[in-house]
Scaffold this active site. Sequence first.
Site, mmCIF file in Angstrom:
data_model
loop_
_atom_site.group_PDB
_atom_site.id
_atom_site.type_symbol
_atom_site.label_atom_id
_atom_site.label_comp_id
_atom_site.label_asym_id
_atom_site.label_seq_id
_atom_site.Cartn_x
_atom_site.Cartn_y
_atom_site.Cartn_z
ATOM 1 N N HIS A 295 0.839 -1.244 0.220
ATOM 2 C CA HIS A 295 0.054 -0.055 -0.009
ATOM 3 C C HIS A 295 0.610 1.203 -0.053
ATOM 4 O O HIS A 295 0.672 2.216 -0.571
ATOM 5 C CB HIS A 295 -1.081 0.088 0.969
ATOM 6 C CG HIS A 295 -2.006 -0.889 0.823
ATOM 7 N ND1 HIS A 295 -2.002 -2.184 1.339
ATOM 8 C CD2 HIS A 295 -3.287 -0.922 0.027
ATOM 9 C CE1 HIS A 295 -3.132 -2.780 0.773
ATOM 10 N NE2 HIS A 295 -3.870 -2.179 -0.069
ATOM 11 N N ARG B 77 -9.979 4.214 -2.319
ATOM 12 C CA ARG B 77 -9.989 3.350 -0.950
ATOM 13 C C ARG B 77 -9.988 4.328 -0.083
ATOM 14 O O ARG B 77 -9.333 5.125 0.226
ATOM 15 C CB ARG B 77 -8.334 3.117 -1.135
ATOM 16 C CG ARG B 77 -8.167 1.665 -2.062
ATOM 17 C CD ARG B 77 -6.641 1.550 -2.037
ATOM 18 N NE ARG B 77 -6.252 0.631 -2.653
ATOM 19 C CZ ARG B 77 -5.809 0.409 -4.038
ATOM 20 N NH1 ARG B 77 -5.521 1.485 -4.658
ATOM 21 N NH2 ARG B 77 -5.281 -0.744 -4.398
ATOM 22 N N ARG C 285 -15.268 2.157 -1.815
ATOM 23 C CA ARG C 285 -14.944 0.913 -1.034
ATOM 24 C C ARG C 285 -15.008 1.111 0.570
ATOM 25 O O ARG C 285 -14.342 2.110 1.074
ATOM 26 C CB ARG C 285 -13.471 0.388 -1.505
ATOM 27 C CG ARG C 285 -13.297 -1.050 -0.796
ATOM 28 C CD ARG C 285 -12.135 -1.594 -1.276
ATOM 29 N NE ARG C 285 -10.803 -0.989 -0.685
ATOM 30 C CZ ARG C 285 -9.624 -1.461 -1.060
ATOM 31 N NH1 ARG C 285 -9.588 -2.477 -1.799
ATOM 32 N NH2 ARG C 285 -8.640 -0.755 -0.477
ATOM 33 N N GLU D 221 -10.982 -10.934 -3.910
ATOM 34 C CA GLU D 221 -9.714 -10.974 -3.687
ATOM 35 C C GLU D 221 -9.117 -12.087 -2.635
ATOM 36 O O GLU D 221 -8.183 -12.189 -2.374
ATOM 37 C CB GLU D 221 -9.366 -9.530 -3.303
ATOM 38 C CG GLU D 221 -10.005 -9.288 -2.146
ATOM 39 C CD GLU D 221 -9.628 -7.562 -1.479
ATOM 40 O OE1 GLU D 221 -8.561 -6.989 -2.105
ATOM 41 O OE2 GLU D 221 -10.482 -6.997 -0.602
ATOM 42 N N ASN E 122 -4.211 -7.392 -6.408
ATOM 43 C CA ASN E 122 -3.122 -7.378 -5.424
ATOM 44 C C ASN E 122 -3.306 -8.483 -4.420
ATOM 45 O O ASN E 122 -2.225 -9.225 -4.293
ATOM 46 C CB ASN E 122 -3.059 -6.109 -4.892
ATOM 47 C CG ASN E 122 -3.006 -5.108 -6.008
ATOM 48 O OD1 ASN E 122 -2.488 -5.164 -6.962
ATOM 49 N ND2 ASN E 122 -3.408 -3.891 -5.476
ATOM 50 N N ASP E 123 -4.392 -8.860 -3.847
ATOM 51 C CA ASP E 123 -4.563 -9.749 -2.804
ATOM 52 C C ASP E 123 -4.832 -10.890 -3.259
ATOM 53 O O ASP E 123 -4.479 -11.986 -2.805
ATOM 54 C CB ASP E 123 -5.723 -9.032 -1.920
ATOM 55 C CG ASP E 123 -5.328 -8.049 -0.976
ATOM 56 O OD1 ASP E 123 -4.202 -8.350 -0.347
ATOM 57 O OD2 ASP E 123 -6.228 -7.259 -0.476
ATOM 58 N N ARG F 182 2.412 -10.187 -0.272
ATOM 59 C CA ARG F 182 2.408 -9.175 -1.197
ATOM 60 C C ARG F 182 3.409 -8.093 -0.839
ATOM 61 O O ARG F 182 4.244 -7.364 -1.730
ATOM 62 C CB ARG F 182 1.392 -8.596 -1.531
ATOM 63 C CG ARG F 182 0.516 -7.626 -0.628
ATOM 64 C CD ARG F 182 -0.962 -7.269 -0.949
ATOM 65 N NE ARG F 182 -0.941 -5.824 -1.498
ATOM 66 C CZ ARG F 182 -2.153 -5.259 -1.424
ATOM 67 N NH1 ARG F 182 -3.188 -5.736 -1.269
ATOM 68 N NH2 ARG F 182 -2.198 -4.106 -1.742
ATOM 69 N N CYS G 137 -9.696 -3.989 -10.476
ATOM 70 C CA CYS G 137 -8.922 -2.862 -9.952
ATOM 71 C C CYS G 137 -7.606 -2.990 -9.232
ATOM 72 O O CYS G 137 -6.984 -2.147 -8.658
ATOM 73 C CB CYS G 137 -9.945 -2.140 -8.878
ATOM 74 S SG CYS G 137 -10.493 -3.009 -7.568
HETATM 75 C C1 PEP Z 1 -6.364 -5.343 -4.626
HETATM 76 O O1 PEP Z 1 -6.310 -6.232 -3.356
HETATM 77 O O2 PEP Z 1 -6.234 -5.866 -5.613
HETATM 78 C C2 PEP Z 1 -7.033 -4.148 -4.375
HETATM 79 C C3 PEP Z 1 -7.248 -3.514 -5.267
HETATM 80 O O3 PEP Z 1 -7.035 -3.601 -3.196
HETATM 81 P P1 PEP Z 1 -5.747 -3.265 -2.034
HETATM 82 O O4 PEP Z 1 -4.462 -3.029 -2.885
HETATM 83 O O5 PEP Z 1 -6.188 -2.052 -1.405
HETATM 84 O O6 PEP Z 1 -5.828 -4.520 -1.166
HETATM 85 MG MG MG Z 2 -7.194 -5.962 -1.552
#
Ligand code: PEP
Ligand code: MG
Length: 579
Positions: free
Chosen positions: A194, A301, A337, A437, A460-461, A471, A508
């Site tokens: 993040h 976010r 979100r 996710e 991402n998750d 990650r 996303c």
């Molecule tokens: C993700 O997990 O891909 C996502 C968009 O949310 P974040 O990166 O805030 O966990």
């Molecule tokens: Mg996420």
Amino acid sequence: MRFVLTGSGASRGMALGRARLEHPNRYLVDDRPLPEHEVDAEIERLKRALEIAREELAILRDKLHGSMAREVAEFIDAHSLMLADRELTTGIFELIRVGRYRASAALNLQRDRLVAVFESMDDPYLRSRKEDVEHVIARVQAGLQRESSSEERKLASRVGQILVSDSVAPSELVPLAENGVLGVVLSSGSRVSHGAILARSLRLPMIVAAHDALLTIHDDDLILIDGEAGEIIVHPASTDLARYRAWQRETQQRSKQLALLADRDTRTRDDVPIALYANAESSVDIAQARASGAAGVGLYRTEFLFLQRRELPGEEEQFHAYRELVLGMGGLPVTIRTLDLGADKADSSGLVLDDEENPALGVRGVRLSLRHPQLMRTQLRAALRASAYGPLRILVPMVCAAEEMAQMRALLRDCARDLRSAGHEIAENVELGAMIEVPAAAIALPTMIRQLDFVAIGTNDLVQYTLAVDRNNDHLANLYDPLHPAVLKLLAQTIATAQRAGKRVSLCGEMAGDRRYTALLLALGLTDFSMHPGALLEVREQLATLDRGALRKHAAALLRAPTRARIEAVLARMATSSP
Ligand code: PEP
Ligand code: MG
């Protein structure tokens, strides 16, 4: 002199600045034993550093004026005397010559010895003198680090700072950017953390996983960083500076060229319309999203609103933030979100449990929200009130079971009913969607889809949880692989399940804005992308070169490929079929 370090590019852009080490004293000490042939050079280094420290004190003393000048001069004189004290300096030289310590380690050892002597004294005044020893040694340590040429020092004094640290919390980045920090170099971290996402949003060039940064870069070194290539040039040469100027010129030209695409429709070469949404974290993002012709905001976010805070913002404050987002997008849909606190987004509100052994698998996202229904009510009420000003939908993070969505829907319904009965104007229908996710949600989506108004895939998750690879852990960066067959399978299934049910599905995660994956995602059937607004025009340009129909024909081969190498081979074939 000049040397190059590499890390992983996490937020692109170049920056030229003075290095500022976050915890300089912690990292200055080089504990490796000194080889015999370096002893003389090390002694010379120390002599130079002592000289610098003496000069600095003399300059300071000359500048003194005003009512406290005499008292301060006494302190400075005491420090100068200490520096001249043969007892102190001989001891350090001995440690280098005989003990084979490097100068920085010898200084600290001598400091610790003297401090121990002062601490053992009964007299409180004398005991407190240990601080003078610490200050004097710190001044010499700083002198040791000043090895740059005078010309470089002149240039460095005119440029801003680049933070060099082991890690940085997302909450620290905003004040850093506001204080004019030009870039960030971290010895750990990953590009999907993040911190990195926020750095991109702040347009702050960032390099992560530059393992040797803290060992080899010193305070005030002039450094040139390239957040795309992941390169740090320490003591850059004139050719590097020329490259930097060329980069500045090219960036300007490129953005002019891309700006021409700002009000074009997004279509593939075979004329399939694609929706490009923006991930927005700040008002700059919102402005850039509009300026780039985004279809709306696909991910807002909200936890980034909360990061800087001791207390969570109340309904009014959230309402104003969401209304600003809705109005800023001028009638285009925005996706808010709900709070995704936890894991690396731990805040200072006290809500996030800080004793979890495994926070990524802990109370985060919707799990945290459902444990604090009052907190959720506040957020949902604020979002619902903002829905009176333009199209708004609500997205729930970290969902892994249908029950969670049922509870969120019940909360949303209650809030809407309360607001209406209190006379608030709110939209007729506010859609509620889930982030996909967690692998469980992707796998169980066919059983859950009826409950959802839309779906957003958080790669991402999803990559992290599918592959059991943290990650944020740079040691596992080679295993964090969005092209793993299991990930592709889950992506394809999720997209297909949502589309069959007639529900919109967007992606996303960071993959959406990465042009290396654009063709792949089209092949898997994706038509809605949500990305950092800075990537939007480039992806639009890329899409115009791709033939979706031709790419779709490769989907089966992609999903059959057992290894990354085979997947890459299919991608290479795709590149020739849709050049
Ligand atoms: C993700 O997990 O891909 C996502 C968009 O949310 P974040 O990166 O805030 O966990
Ligand atoms: Mg996420």
